[in-house]
Design a protein around this motif. Structure first.
Motif, PDB file in Angstrom:
ATOM      1  N   ASN A   1     -32.749  51.643 -14.306  1.00  0.00           N
ATOM      2  CA  ASN A   1     -31.928  52.737 -13.787  1.00  0.00           C
ATOM      3  C   ASN A   1     -31.401  53.650 -14.888  1.00  0.00           C
ATOM      4  O   ASN A   1     -30.361  54.252 -14.744  1.00  0.00           O
ATOM      5  CB  ASN A   1     -30.762  52.170 -12.970  1.00  0.00           C
ATOM      6  CG  ASN A   1     -29.882  51.248 -13.786  1.00  0.00           C
ATOM      7  OD1 ASN A   1     -30.157  50.997 -14.947  1.00  0.00           O
ATOM      8  ND2 ASN A   1     -28.828  50.751 -13.163  1.00  0.00           N
ATOM      9  N   ASP A   2     -32.125  53.782 -15.988  1.00  0.00           N
ATOM     10  CA  ASP A   2     -31.685  54.632 -17.092  1.00  0.00           C
ATOM     11  C   ASP A   2     -31.498  56.086 -16.688  1.00  0.00           C
ATOM     12  O   ASP A   2     -30.711  56.796 -17.294  1.00  0.00           O
ATOM     13  CB  ASP A   2     -32.681  54.569 -18.242  1.00  0.00           C
ATOM     14  CG  ASP A   2     -32.437  53.372 -19.143  1.00  0.00           C
ATOM     15  OD1 ASP A   2     -33.284  53.129 -20.006  1.00  0.00           O
ATOM     16  OD2 ASP A   2     -31.403  52.710 -18.981  1.00  0.00           O
ATOM     17  N   HIS A   3     -32.207  56.543 -15.665  1.00  0.00           N
ATOM     18  CA  HIS A   3     -32.173  57.951 -15.316  1.00  0.00           C
ATOM     19  C   HIS A   3     -31.382  58.236 -14.046  1.00  0.00           C
ATOM     20  O   HIS A   3     -31.473  59.318 -13.496  1.00  0.00           O
ATOM     21  CB  HIS A   3     -33.599  58.500 -15.185  1.00  0.00           C
ATOM     22  CG  HIS A   3     -34.374  58.363 -16.454  1.00  0.00           C
ATOM     23  ND1 HIS A   3     -34.093  59.094 -17.579  1.00  0.00           N
ATOM     24  CD2 HIS A   3     -35.396  57.538 -16.794  1.00  0.00           C
ATOM     25  CE1 HIS A   3     -34.919  58.752 -18.554  1.00  0.00           C
ATOM     26  NE2 HIS A   3     -35.728  57.798 -18.101  1.00  0.00           N
TER      27      HIS A   3
END
Length: 99
Positions: A7-9
């Motif tokens: 979920n980095d973005h």
């Protein structure tokens, strides 16, 4: 070395919403939001006579130390409910009880 998260973005708002939903915190946040909205909308004149603001389910209980102010505000209950719900951004309050 370091693991990459899937979920980095994701926007921080989505992450916070997931956290709130997972931990069932929305009711508590609604209570705080209602208290803040009351304080901002009513201003110092009414806040000086407000002794308690409490949200239980869909009913907002407001305790006032002035019977005259209580009577005046009772005439505009529907408008107050509408304005508070708009300030919060969703329909949290359906009934207003002035004590």
């Amino acid at each position: 070395m370091s693991k990459r998260r899937n979920n980095d973005h994701l926007p921080i708002s989505d992450i916070i919403k997931d956290f709130v939903d997972t931990n069932r915190l929305q009711t508590g946040l609604d209570k705080v939001n209602v208290q803040d909205a009351w304080a901002q909308m009513m201003g110092n004149g009414v806040n000086n006579y407000t002794t308690a603001v409490q949200l239980e389910r869909d009913t907002l209980y407001v305790q006032l130390s002035s019977s005259v102010l209580r009577e005046e505000l009772s005439y505009g209950k529907d408008k107050i409910i509408t304005m508070l719900n708009e300030a919060i951004g969703k329909e949290v309050i359906k009934k207003l009880v002035l004590r």
